[in-house]
Scaffold this motif. Structure first.
Motif, PDB file in Angstrom:
ATOM      1  N   GLU A  32       0.830  -1.212   0.000  1.00 44.68           N
ATOM      2  CA  GLU A  32       0.000   0.000   0.000  1.00 44.68           C
ATOM      3  C   GLU A  32       0.858   1.252   0.000  1.00 44.68           C
ATOM      4  N   LEU A  33       1.942   1.248   0.766  1.00 47.86           N
ATOM      5  CA  LEU A  33       2.884   2.358   0.777  1.00 47.86           C
ATOM      6  C   LEU A  33       4.261   1.840   0.376  1.00 47.86           C
ATOM      7  N   ARG A  34       4.929   2.572  -0.480  1.00 45.36           N
ATOM      8  CA  ARG A  34       6.260   2.184  -0.943  1.00 45.36           C
ATOM      9  C   ARG A  34       7.171   3.413  -0.887  1.00 45.36           C
ATOM     10  N   PRO A  35       8.129   3.431   0.046  1.00 49.13           N
ATOM     11  CA  PRO A  35       9.015   4.588   0.163  1.00 49.13           C
ATOM     12  C   PRO A  35       9.732   4.949  -1.137  1.00 49.13           C
ATOM     13  N   SER A  36      10.154   3.937  -1.907  1.00 45.12           N
ATOM     14  CA  SER A  36      10.856   4.247  -3.154  1.00 45.12           C
ATOM     15  C   SER A  36       9.945   4.995  -4.118  1.00 45.12           C
ATOM     16  N   SER A  67      15.211   7.600   4.540  1.00 48.10           N
ATOM     17  CA  SER A  67      14.221   8.244   3.671  1.00 48.10           C
ATOM     18  C   SER A  67      12.817   7.745   3.985  1.00 48.10           C
ATOM     19  N   ALA A  68      12.689   6.437   4.286  1.00 48.22           N
ATOM     20  CA  ALA A  68      11.380   5.880   4.637  1.00 48.22           C
ATOM     21  C   ALA A  68      10.850   6.500   5.916  1.00 48.22           C
ATOM     22  N   GLY A  73       7.479   8.218   9.228  1.00 47.64           N
ATOM     23  CA  GLY A  73       7.698   8.171  10.668  1.00 47.64           C
ATOM     24  C   GLY A  73       8.337   6.864  11.102  1.00 47.64           C
ATOM     25  N   GLY A  74       8.338   6.621  12.407  1.00 47.80           N
ATOM     26  CA  GLY A  74       8.943   5.411  12.935  1.00 47.80           C
ATOM     27  C   GLY A  74      10.442   5.542  13.081  1.00 47.80           C
ATOM     28  N   GLU A  75      11.108   4.398  13.200  1.00 51.49           N
ATOM     29  CA  GLU A  75      12.558   4.339  13.342  1.00 51.49           C
ATOM     30  C   GLU A  75      13.155   3.581  12.159  1.00 51.49           C
ATOM     31  N   PRO A  76      14.388   3.936  11.760  1.00 51.01           N
ATOM     32  CA  PRO A  76      15.008   3.219  10.639  1.00 51.01           C
ATOM     33  C   PRO A  76      15.181   1.741  10.960  1.00 51.01           C
ATOM     34  N   ARG A  77      14.890   0.892   9.989  1.00 54.04           N
ATOM     35  CA  ARG A  77      15.042  -0.542  10.140  1.00 54.04           C
ATOM     36  C   ARG A  77      15.748  -1.111   8.909  1.00 54.04           C
TER      37      ARG A  77
END
Length: 289
Positions: A32-36, A67-68, A73-77
């Motif tokens: 549903e969501l794609r950072p790229s 970038s994501a 939001g959230g933390e880098p993973r």
């Protein structure tokens, strides 16, 4: 063919905001969501294709994780995957990098010329497309059948822009703009045409599909810069042979989860010492008595 030829260790950067979705549904072809995709919203000449983008280099994954987070939001993973090469295609940027010189050359570019403008002397045709694809085929492991298929898709993308081409060969040359070789001018022009974006998405996806299973070691940008796309859905169940061997923070991709059951140590990896250290540090302690 050895196991080292058939499997790679790659990394994927994302955000903890997607934890629940990934844990429940795994990595989908069309999330549903794609950072790229989010990163390309203002750059219509760039697009994301179905699947999961990965890189051999951890630093690349870290960049996309940050970038994501900026977008969601959230933390880098960071995820670490063990992936069969048979389900990976090269990143489209890598293909443009290899292709653009050859397109210009096949249309008459003279690399020894000092002219600011060079005009094409050879008309576009499917044969030009085949020669350009053949020139990069060894890098991407394509046989004659795949070369023919890829040339047909390349021709389908370039034919619409030939009608509006002014014969300036820098239209195809990688140094033709200051935006980088990942977005040559012919692609920018194509996606600006009515229906061009959809045509590019369809045929570029099938074009790189002809390079499925190519070894990162032979790709033009080199294995250290290799980026690719896993074109099957997968999760923690090892579906399609893709194993999630680690999940964690930017500093330690194995901090929150690690599973080295499938890892042999012979897979192509940029940093095998790092992987082996992570594996050894997480082995259960031997008990005696």
């Amino acid at each position: 063919m050895t196991n080292q030829d058939t499997h790679v260790i790659v990394f994927h950067g994302t955000t903890s905001a997607f934890d629940k979705s990934i844990q429940e549904h795994g990595f989908q072809l069309k999330p549903e969501l794609r950072p790229s995709h989010q990163m390309n919203v203002e750059e219509q000449h760039l697009c994301s294709f179905d699947g999961t983008y990965v890189a051999l280099d951890r630093d690349t994954a870290r960049y996309y994780a940050k970038s994501a987070v900026e977008k969601n939001g959230g933390e880098p993973r960071i995820y670490a995957f063990r992936v069969p090469l048979s389900v990976i295609v090269p990143d489209e940027d890598e293909v443009h990098f290899a292709l653009t010189w050859n397109l210009a050359n096949e249309l008459g570019f003279d690399e020894n010329s000092d002219d600011d403008v060079q005009l094409g002397t050879i008309p576009w045709s499917i044969d030009v497309a085949k020669r350009a694809v053949a020139a990069i085929s060894q890098c991407f492991g394509m046989d004659e059948h795949q070369i023919g298929k890829a040339a047909a898709h390349l021709n389908a993308m370039i034919e619409p822009v030939i009608a509006v081409w002014d014969r300036d060969l820098y239209f195809f040359h990688p140094d033709s703009n200051d935006k980088g070789w990942s977005s040559p001018n012919w692609v920018r022009k194509l996606v600006s045409l009515d229906g061009g974006y959809e045509l590019y998405r369809e045929h570029m996806d099938q074009f790189v599909g002809c390079m499925r299973g190519a070894s990162p070691e032979t790709c033009p940008a080199g294995s250290e810069a290799f980026k690719g796309r896993v074109i099957v859905p997968f999760g923690f169940d090892g579906s399609h042979g893709v194993e999630i061997i680690g999940y964690g923070t930017i500093a330690d991709p194995f901090e929150d989860y690690s599973n080295f059951d499938s890892y042999l140590g012979t897979e192509l990896s940029l940093d095998p010492e790092f992987i082996n250290e992570a594996k050894n540090s997480r082995q259960p302690a031997l008990r005696f008595g």
